[in-house]
Design a protein around this motif. Structure first.
Motif, PDB file in Angstrom:
ATOM      1  N   UNK A   1       0.144  -9.401  -0.263  1.00 15.10           N
ATOM      2  CA  UNK A   1      -0.068 -10.844  -0.166  1.00 15.10           C
ATOM      3  C   UNK A   1       0.987 -11.642  -0.922  1.00 15.10           C
ATOM      4  N   UNK A   2       1.521 -11.067  -2.003  1.00 12.35           N
ATOM      5  CA  UNK A   2       2.639 -11.701  -2.699  1.00 12.35           C
ATOM      6  C   UNK A   2       3.863 -11.739  -1.782  1.00 12.35           C
ATOM      7  N   UNK A   3       4.104 -10.647  -1.063  1.00  7.08           N
ATOM      8  CA  UNK A   3       5.221 -10.610  -0.106  1.00  7.08           C
ATOM      9  C   UNK A   3       5.059 -11.693   0.950  1.00  7.08           C
TER      10      UNK A   3
ATOM     11  N   UNK B   1       7.791 -18.972   1.758  1.00  6.37           N
ATOM     12  CA  UNK B   1       8.708 -19.888   1.063  1.00  6.37           C
ATOM     13  C   UNK B   1      10.159 -19.691   1.525  1.00  6.37           C
ATOM     14  N   UNK B   2      10.326 -18.897   2.594  1.00  7.10           N
ATOM     15  CA  UNK B   2      11.662 -18.719   3.160  1.00  7.10           C
ATOM     16  C   UNK B   2      12.459 -17.572   2.576  1.00  7.10           C
ATOM     17  N   UNK B   3      11.802 -16.728   1.749  1.00  9.83           N
ATOM     18  CA  UNK B   3      12.505 -15.600   1.141  1.00  9.83           C
ATOM     19  C   UNK B   3      12.510 -14.394   2.091  1.00  9.83           C
ATOM     20  N   UNK B   4      13.587 -13.641   2.064  1.00  9.45           N
ATOM     21  CA  UNK B   4      13.659 -12.377   2.825  1.00  9.45           C
ATOM     22  C   UNK B   4      13.112 -11.281   1.926  1.00  9.45           C
ATOM     23  N   UNK B   5      12.010 -10.662   2.359  1.00  3.87           N
ATOM     24  CA  UNK B   5      11.270  -9.740   1.486  1.00  3.87           C
ATOM     25  C   UNK B   5      11.094  -8.384   2.151  1.00  3.87           C
ATOM     26  N   UNK B   6      11.338  -7.333   1.372  1.00  2.51           N
ATOM     27  CA  UNK B   6      11.014  -5.966   1.801  1.00  2.51           C
ATOM     28  C   UNK B   6      10.021  -5.382   0.804  1.00  2.51           C
ATOM     29  N   UNK B   7       8.952  -4.790   1.306  1.00  2.00           N
ATOM     30  CA  UNK B   7       8.033  -4.024   0.450  1.00  2.00           C
ATOM     31  C   UNK B   7       8.317  -2.543   0.666  1.00  2.00           C
ATOM     32  N   UNK B   8       8.673  -1.869  -0.414  1.00  2.00           N
ATOM     33  CA  UNK B   8       8.929  -0.426  -0.374  1.00  2.00           C
ATOM     34  C   UNK B   8       7.697   0.285  -0.920  1.00  2.00           C
TER      35      UNK B   8
ATOM     36  N   UNK C   1       2.793 -11.418   8.343  1.00  2.00           N
ATOM     37  CA  UNK C   1       3.122 -12.211   7.160  1.00  2.00           C
ATOM     38  C   UNK C   1       4.599 -12.506   7.015  1.00  2.00           C
ATOM     39  N   UNK C   2       5.417 -11.978   7.955  1.00  2.98           N
ATOM     40  CA  UNK C   2       6.820 -12.375   7.975  1.00  2.98           C
ATOM     41  C   UNK C   2       7.742 -11.630   7.023  1.00  2.98           C
ATOM     42  N   UNK C   3       7.311 -10.485   6.519  1.00  4.87           N
ATOM     43  CA  UNK C   3       8.187  -9.682   5.663  1.00  4.87           C
ATOM     44  C   UNK C   3       8.401  -8.314   6.299  1.00  4.87           C
ATOM     45  N   UNK C   4       9.230  -7.482   5.666  1.00  8.27           N
ATOM     46  CA  UNK C   4       9.528  -6.141   6.181  1.00  8.27           C
ATOM     47  C   UNK C   4       8.911  -5.095   5.269  1.00  8.27           C
ATOM     48  N   UNK C   5       8.640  -3.914   5.828  1.00  2.00           N
ATOM     49  CA  UNK C   5       8.066  -2.833   5.032  1.00  2.00           C
ATOM     50  C   UNK C   5       8.772  -1.523   5.329  1.00  2.00           C
ATOM     51  N   UNK C   6       8.833  -0.698   4.300  1.00  3.31           N
ATOM     52  CA  UNK C   6       9.259   0.691   4.452  1.00  3.31           C
ATOM     53  C   UNK C   6       8.096   1.516   3.936  1.00  3.31           C
ATOM     54  N   UNK C   7       7.335   2.090   4.861  1.00  3.11           N
ATOM     55  CA  UNK C   7       6.073   2.751   4.522  1.00  3.11           C
ATOM     56  C   UNK C   7       6.275   4.212   4.156  1.00  3.11           C
ATOM     57  N   UNK C   8       5.473   4.679   3.208  1.00  2.58           N
ATOM     58  CA  UNK C   8       5.545   6.096   2.831  1.00  2.58           C
ATOM     59  C   UNK C   8       4.831   6.952   3.871  1.00  2.58           C
ATOM     60  N   UNK C   9       3.684   6.467   4.361  1.00  6.19           N
ATOM     61  CA  UNK C   9       2.962   7.220   5.382  1.00  6.19           C
ATOM     62  C   UNK C   9       2.415   8.531   4.853  1.00  6.19           C
ATOM     63  N   UNK C  10       1.931   9.357   5.759  1.00  8.98           N
ATOM     64  CA  UNK C  10       1.387  10.651   5.354  1.00  8.98           C
ATOM     65  C   UNK C  10       2.508  11.681   5.314  1.00  8.98           C
TER      66      UNK C  10
END
Length: 254
Positions: A25-27, A33-40, A80-89
């Protein structure tokens, strides 16, 4: 390390305090707010960011580590407009810190930093080698805790380790599931007082600072969003908890 994004590790002393919920939710709030965000997703043993976001990735960090795909192929758009790199199983073999895991995580963080304004590293809970190494890759750290005594005890232990082993003189605290306004300030003050006694002043006279960065209220809207695998900021943007998360993003941006 490569210049670029602000790197922020979101960690916790114990599981079940809403660390991944806060990260996602922070991402979303930063992206709004227009920031380019990646959640790793660096919770290599017990990853659940995909569950929180209701994503079903075909390619994950596991595939990047084993060179079955490129980094670009594994980065996905999230709600939510951000990118993710998921660990997955399939990441259980990476839940111990080997030289290979160290090198691969460092390389990935260095590769993504120039492309984003923020890289949020969602670590595992506790103080295992993998968690501490993932935190070490970030310049800023948020520790998520709840008002429960067990959570605060574990948060204290985590903060103490980060302050002593990584020589961090400043850490951020987010109190999740706060029961009343101002509870975060009180909890932060208590932790700061205990930490000041045990950590003391670093060589060179630098004192340790624990900053209250955010307070997320105990809110029935959170449970609804989590059960439906939706972002709180998209499902109930006007809720008390959502307001706390937006305030956290604003504090980081200011």
């Amino acid at each position: 390390m490569t210049e670029g994004a602000r790197t922020l590790a979101v960690t916790s002393g114990k599981g079940g305090v809403g660390k991944t919920f806060v990260t996602a939710n922070l991402a979303c709030a930063l992206a709004a707010r227009g920031e380019r965000v990646l959640v790793l997703d660096a919770d290599l043993g017990l990853a659940n960011l995909d569950v929180v976001l209701n994503l079903h990735p075909k390619l994950t960090l596991h595939d990047v580590f084993t060179e079955k795909c490129t980094l670009e192929q594994a980065i996905l758009p999230a709600p939510g407009g951000f990118s993710v790199l998921l660990a997955g199983s399939g990441m259980v073999e990476y839940s111990r810190l080997t030289p290979e895991v160290r090198d691969k995580l460092l390389k990935i963080v260095d590769q993504v930093k120039p492309r984003y304004d923020w890289v949020l590293i969602d670590t595992g809970a506790g103080i295992s080698d993998v968690v501490l190494y993932a935190v070490s890759l970030a310049t800023e750290v948020l520790v998520v805790a709840t008002p429960e005594p067990t959570s605060l005890t574990d948060a204290y232990a985590t903060i103490k380790v980060l302050a002593t082993q990584q020589q961090r003189r400043r850490l951020g605290l987010v109190l999740n599931q706060a029961n009343r306004p101002g509870e975060g300030k009180a909890v932060c003050g208590q932790l700061q007082a205990v930490l000041a006694r045990f950590i003391g002043t670093a060589p060179g006279g630098h004192s340790f600072n624990l900053d209250l960065m955010g307070e997320v209220r105990n809110d029935p809207a959170v449970r609804q969003a989590v059960l439906r695998r939706e972002l709180l900021l998209e499902k109930s943007p006007g809720s008390d908890a959502a307001q706390g998360l937006k305030a956290l993003a604003n504090r980081l941006l200011s």
